[in-house]
Every structure is written in C-alpha cells, then in structure tokens.
Design a protein around this motif. Sequence first.
Motif, PDB file in Angstrom:
ATOM      1  N   VAL A  67       2.738 -12.183   8.823  1.00 25.09           N
ATOM      2  CA  VAL A  67       3.564 -11.877   9.989  1.00 25.09           C
ATOM      3  C   VAL A  67       2.807 -12.322  11.238  1.00 25.09           C
ATOM      4  N   ARG A  68       3.469 -13.123  12.074  1.00 30.06           N
ATOM      5  CA  ARG A  68       2.856 -13.534  13.338  1.00 30.06           C
ATOM      6  C   ARG A  68       2.770 -12.334  14.284  1.00 30.06           C
ATOM      7  N   PRO A  69       1.694 -12.252  15.090  1.00 28.34           N
ATOM      8  CA  PRO A  69       1.500 -11.073  15.952  1.00 28.34           C
ATOM      9  C   PRO A  69       2.638 -10.829  16.934  1.00 28.34           C
ATOM     10  N   GLU A  70       3.264 -11.920  17.438  1.00 25.41           N
ATOM     11  CA  GLU A  70       4.331 -11.740  18.430  1.00 25.41           C
ATOM     12  C   GLU A  70       5.649 -11.301  17.798  1.00 25.41           C
ATOM     13  N   LYS A  71       5.720 -11.327  16.447  1.00 26.46           N
ATOM     14  CA  LYS A  71       6.946 -10.911  15.755  1.00 26.46           C
ATOM     15  C   LYS A  71       6.975  -9.404  15.483  1.00 26.46           C
ATOM     16  N   ILE A  72       5.855  -8.743  15.705  1.00 27.22           N
ATOM     17  CA  ILE A  72       5.755  -7.312  15.377  1.00 27.22           C
ATOM     18  C   ILE A  72       6.061  -6.463  16.610  1.00 27.22           C
ATOM     19  N   PHE A  73       6.881  -5.446  16.405  1.00 28.55           N
ATOM     20  CA  PHE A  73       7.196  -4.493  17.476  1.00 28.55           C
ATOM     21  C   PHE A  73       6.500  -3.168  17.180  1.00 28.55           C
ATOM     22  N   ALA A  74       5.666  -2.730  18.115  1.00 23.63           N
ATOM     23  CA  ALA A  74       4.962  -1.449  17.964  1.00 23.63           C
ATOM     24  C   ALA A  74       5.705  -0.374  18.743  1.00 23.63           C
ATOM     25  N   SER A  75       5.885   0.776  18.136  1.00 27.02           N
ATOM     26  CA  SER A  75       6.548   1.898  18.812  1.00 27.02           C
ATOM     27  C   SER A  75       5.767   3.174  18.529  1.00 27.02           C
ATOM     28  N   ASP A 101      16.331   0.496  10.788  1.00 23.13           N
ATOM     29  CA  ASP A 101      17.112   0.419   9.559  1.00 23.13           C
ATOM     30  C   ASP A 101      17.135  -0.982   8.967  1.00 23.13           C
ATOM     31  N   ASP A 102      17.209  -2.014   9.801  1.00 22.77           N
ATOM     32  CA  ASP A 102      17.357  -3.383   9.313  1.00 22.77           C
ATOM     33  C   ASP A 102      16.064  -4.165   9.357  1.00 22.77           C
ATOM     34  N   ALA A 103      14.947  -3.479   9.460  1.00 24.36           N
ATOM     35  CA  ALA A 103      13.665  -4.176   9.584  1.00 24.36           C
ATOM     36  C   ALA A 103      12.647  -3.550   8.645  1.00 24.36           C
ATOM     37  N   ASN A 104      11.574  -4.289   8.433  1.00 26.93           N
ATOM     38  CA  ASN A 104      10.436  -3.705   7.726  1.00 26.93           C
ATOM     39  C   ASN A 104       9.734  -2.709   8.637  1.00 26.93           C
ATOM     40  N   LEU A 105       9.190  -1.666   8.035  1.00 22.40           N
ATOM     41  CA  LEU A 105       8.510  -0.629   8.812  1.00 22.40           C
ATOM     42  C   LEU A 105       7.239  -0.207   8.102  1.00 22.40           C
ATOM     43  N   LEU A 106       6.125  -0.247   8.827  1.00 23.94           N
ATOM     44  CA  LEU A 106       4.868   0.310   8.344  1.00 23.94           C
ATOM     45  C   LEU A 106       4.482   1.459   9.261  1.00 23.94           C
ATOM     46  N   THR A 107       4.230   2.600   8.678  1.00 23.55           N
ATOM     47  CA  THR A 107       3.873   3.780   9.459  1.00 23.55           C
ATOM     48  C   THR A 107       2.380   4.085   9.312  1.00 23.55           C
ATOM     49  N   GLY A 108       1.899   4.947  10.192  1.00 30.49           N
ATOM     50  CA  GLY A 108       0.517   5.406  10.085  1.00 30.49           C
ATOM     51  C   GLY A 108      -0.499   4.566  10.813  1.00 30.49           C
ATOM     52  N   GLY A 109      -0.046   3.690  11.721  1.00 36.24           N
ATOM     53  CA  GLY A 109      -0.987   2.860  12.460  1.00 36.24           C
ATOM     54  C   GLY A 109      -1.593   3.583  13.646  1.00 36.24           C
ATOM     55  N   VAL A 110      -2.795   3.155  14.024  1.00 40.00           N
ATOM     56  CA  VAL A 110      -3.487   3.713  15.191  1.00 40.00           C
ATOM     57  C   VAL A 110      -4.033   2.554  16.018  1.00 40.00           C
ATOM     58  N   VAL A 111      -3.720   2.534  17.316  1.00 41.72           N
ATOM     59  CA  VAL A 111      -4.212   1.471  18.196  1.00 41.72           C
ATOM     60  C   VAL A 111      -5.728   1.565  18.303  1.00 41.72           C
ATOM     61  N   HIS A 156       0.826  -1.207   0.000  1.00 39.72           N
ATOM     62  CA  HIS A 156       0.000   0.000   0.000  1.00 39.72           C
ATOM     63  C   HIS A 156       0.860   1.257   0.000  1.00 39.72           C
ATOM     64  N   GLY A 157       1.882   1.253  -0.879  1.00 40.68           N
ATOM     65  CA  GLY A 157       2.726   2.433  -1.035  1.00 40.68           C
ATOM     66  C   GLY A 157       3.976   2.442  -0.181  1.00 40.68           C
ATOM     67  N   GLN A 158       4.139   1.468   0.705  1.00 41.32           N
ATOM     68  CA  GLN A 158       5.341   1.386   1.529  1.00 41.32           C
ATOM     69  C   GLN A 158       6.126   0.124   1.158  1.00 41.32           C
ATOM     70  N   LYS A 159       7.449   0.279   1.015  1.00 42.26           N
ATOM     71  CA  LYS A 159       8.293  -0.840   0.608  1.00 42.26           C
ATOM     72  C   LYS A 159       8.683  -1.698   1.821  1.00 42.26           C
ATOM     73  N   VAL A 160       8.481  -3.021   1.688  1.00 44.06           N
ATOM     74  CA  VAL A 160       8.898  -3.975   2.713  1.00 44.06           C
ATOM     75  C   VAL A 160       9.550  -5.156   1.998  1.00 44.06           C
ATOM     76  N   GLY A 161      10.163  -6.054   2.772  1.00 41.94           N
ATOM     77  CA  GLY A 161      10.836  -7.194   2.170  1.00 41.94           C
ATOM     78  C   GLY A 161      10.623  -8.464   2.959  1.00 41.94           C
ATOM     79  N   VAL A 162      10.898  -9.591   2.299  1.00 36.18           N
ATOM     80  CA  VAL A 162      10.821 -10.901   2.944  1.00 36.18           C
ATOM     81  C   VAL A 162      11.952 -11.758   2.374  1.00 36.18           C
ATOM     82  N   ASP A 163      12.568 -12.588   3.204  1.00 38.87           N
ATOM     83  CA  ASP A 163      13.612 -13.493   2.730  1.00 38.87           C
ATOM     84  C   ASP A 163      13.095 -14.364   1.590  1.00 38.87           C
ATOM     85  N   ALA A 164      13.941 -14.566   0.573  1.00 34.92           N
ATOM     86  CA  ALA A 164      13.532 -15.382  -0.571  1.00 34.92           C
ATOM     87  C   ALA A 164      13.159 -16.799  -0.148  1.00 34.92           C
ATOM     88  N   ALA A 165      13.825 -17.323   0.893  1.00 38.86           N
ATOM     89  CA  ALA A 165      13.534 -18.684   1.364  1.00 38.86           C
ATOM     90  C   ALA A 165      12.148 -18.790   1.981  1.00 38.86           C
TER      91      ALA A 165
END
Length: 385
Positions: free
Chosen positions: A290-298, A306-316, A268-277
Amino acid sequence: MAQSTDESSSPGSGQDLRLESVSKKFGDFVAVDNLTLTVPQGSFFALLGPSGCGKTTTLRIVAGLEDPTLGRVYIGEDEITSLRPYKRPVNTVFQSYALFPHLTIFENVCFGLRRKGVKDYKDKTREMLDLVQLEPYATRKPAQLSGGQQQRVALARALINEPGVLLLDEPLGALDLKLRRQMQIELKRIQTEIDVTFVHVTHDQEEAMTMADTIAVMNHGVIEQMGAPSELYENPTTTFVANFLGQSNLIVVDVVDSSGQTVVLDCHGQKVGVDAARSHTAEGKGWLGVRPEKIFASAQGTVEHDDANLLTGGVVSDVSFVGVSTQYLVALPWGQEVMVFEQNTGHRASFKNGDAVDLAWSRQHAFLLDAGQDAHAGVVSGDDE
C-alpha cells in the motif's frame, strides 16, 4: 523477474527501435541479459534503474558505442548492430553537453549541417533555435548561458540532424532541482512537437514518470516491468519496482481465498482484501503493498470503513511536517511501522505522537506480491547514486 519484454507497436510505425535477445558481458559480469524490447516510433521511452542495472550499457549498444555480446539491434527493418555510430540514424545527448566553447550558439547548432554541406543550414538552425526557445541567444557563447540553456543547445544540435532515435543519457543530472524540473517540462514539450523517438536513461524516478510515455524498470541487466508510469506505480509486479518507484508499505499476509474478484487475506488476525487484478500471487504468504498516500488514518474507533480495508490498533510513533503533507509513522500491534502521508489541506488537526489510530485504504489501491521476494529490493539509499 522478466528475462525479456516486448511492447508491440501500432501497425504502420515502420521505424520502431527493436532489440532482439541482446546481451552484453564484460568478462564474467553480465551487464545486459537477453533483452528483447520494442520502442515504438515517436514515443518518449525511459530506461529507469539504479547504477549498474544495465541501462546505460543498453543505450551505448543502440548508439554503437558498445558491441553486444549476443543479439541484434534494428531501426525499422534495418539492422544496425554492426554499423559504426556515425552511420546510424541515432544521436546522443550526454550529461556533459560537450558544446564547443569557442563557437556561438548558432555555430554549435549548425555544426553538423555545415559539415554535411547542407545549403539551407541557416534557416534550419533558426527553426531549431526557435523550437528550443533560444533564438535570442544565437550570438552568445556557451559560457554565457545557464546550465539549462546549455542543455537545450545540446538538444538542438542533436535534433537538427533529424535522427530517427534521440538517446538521452542522464541529460539533466548536472542541473539543480529547480532547473531539472523546468527542463523535464521542456523536453516533453519538444518531444511532442516533433516525430522523433526519445530514449531516456535515468536513475531519477520522478524524471522518468514526469516525461515518459512508457518506462522500463531495469535491474541486474533485465527488465523487471514495463508499462505506463501510472501502471507501474499503481500496480507493481515485483518488490523491486514497488520500492524503486516511490515508497511502499509491504506487510506480510496469508492468502485465505483467491477464487473471487477480491483476494481475501489474513493480516495478523485481521481480514483485508485486494482486487484480483492487483494480486500477483495466489496462495501461501504474500506482501500486501500500500502506498503511503493511499492510507487514511483516523482516531481509533471514530470512522466507519464499510467498503475499505481496515487495520486497527495503530499508534502514531513519528510525525514529520514537510510542507504539502504531513508524514506519519504508525506502529502496528505486531511491531511493524507503516508510513502514512496526508495532504495538509487544513480540514483537520494533525495527529501527535502516541495517538491511537485506525488505518483504512481501498482494495483498489493495494497490490499483492509473492512473499519469496526481498521486501527491501529496490529501496533507494543515499549511497546508491
């Protein structure tokens, strides 16, 4: 969706359980569909799936309680497809225990040996009661034992006949949650102490993952995916497996570039990545999982990723405290809500409804599936069992 699955055993394990092209039809209904499967000797193997997926029918075919419409069943090099149940080196433990209420625990366990005329049945029975930690209860009747203890008696009665394969048909289903978890540990302990193949049928994902070396996830008579519990959980190949084993966030994305070690996606307009494997589709649209426990909310804009996927614009949009963790629903800009589970370590304050957040996760903790699959396949509801 795989029509057949084969897991090769190690050389020299001559008593593997093998099903070759096994199908079972009841009228027009196909309960088991061209199933090829190898269960290595001495392993703890789980057939996991929802009601009606074919797992119990498969077990009954191995036990000799159902005849396959097509296909063959072997233990080692011996074909047992046409053998009567009592002639097979197989015993079954059912959910109902089926103990003799008028006999003592000792008499229940040694029943099979005495019928065969085994002379040292008393010593063997004491050894088996010791294995299942019930020797002090030998003189009691089944009604004087708890459900978990009765299940261990049923297990001992089956194992004392030294089967090549022990079939477990939802054996813990009648127990309450606490007893069920205790028995999961007990079953695994017992299996590791003896050289007997366990084939365990269950619809309980936690039960299968806790005990089994290998899990085959069944759906509509076929095996969707088979492997170690961690492999199936971390890298599912279908939406059914992703949803049936735990919970998954599935987000629709477009594949931008699948030529490298990291598959680049447009979310949806934001670039993310996943391992080819962990990518199971190479072009077009896909489901990013993505499993819920793998996501870090800040808090929005406060942490660099820098070394992770990032989605911005979320609201709890929802906060649920469940003891060991807090479970959040986060509404993303395009309207989808994703689940985020955070352990309650006390290291930071919880979010509140309406808080603006960014979501981050490692590329190694995501997976990519074909968008042609149903995103709701395998989702377990309260009415499924």
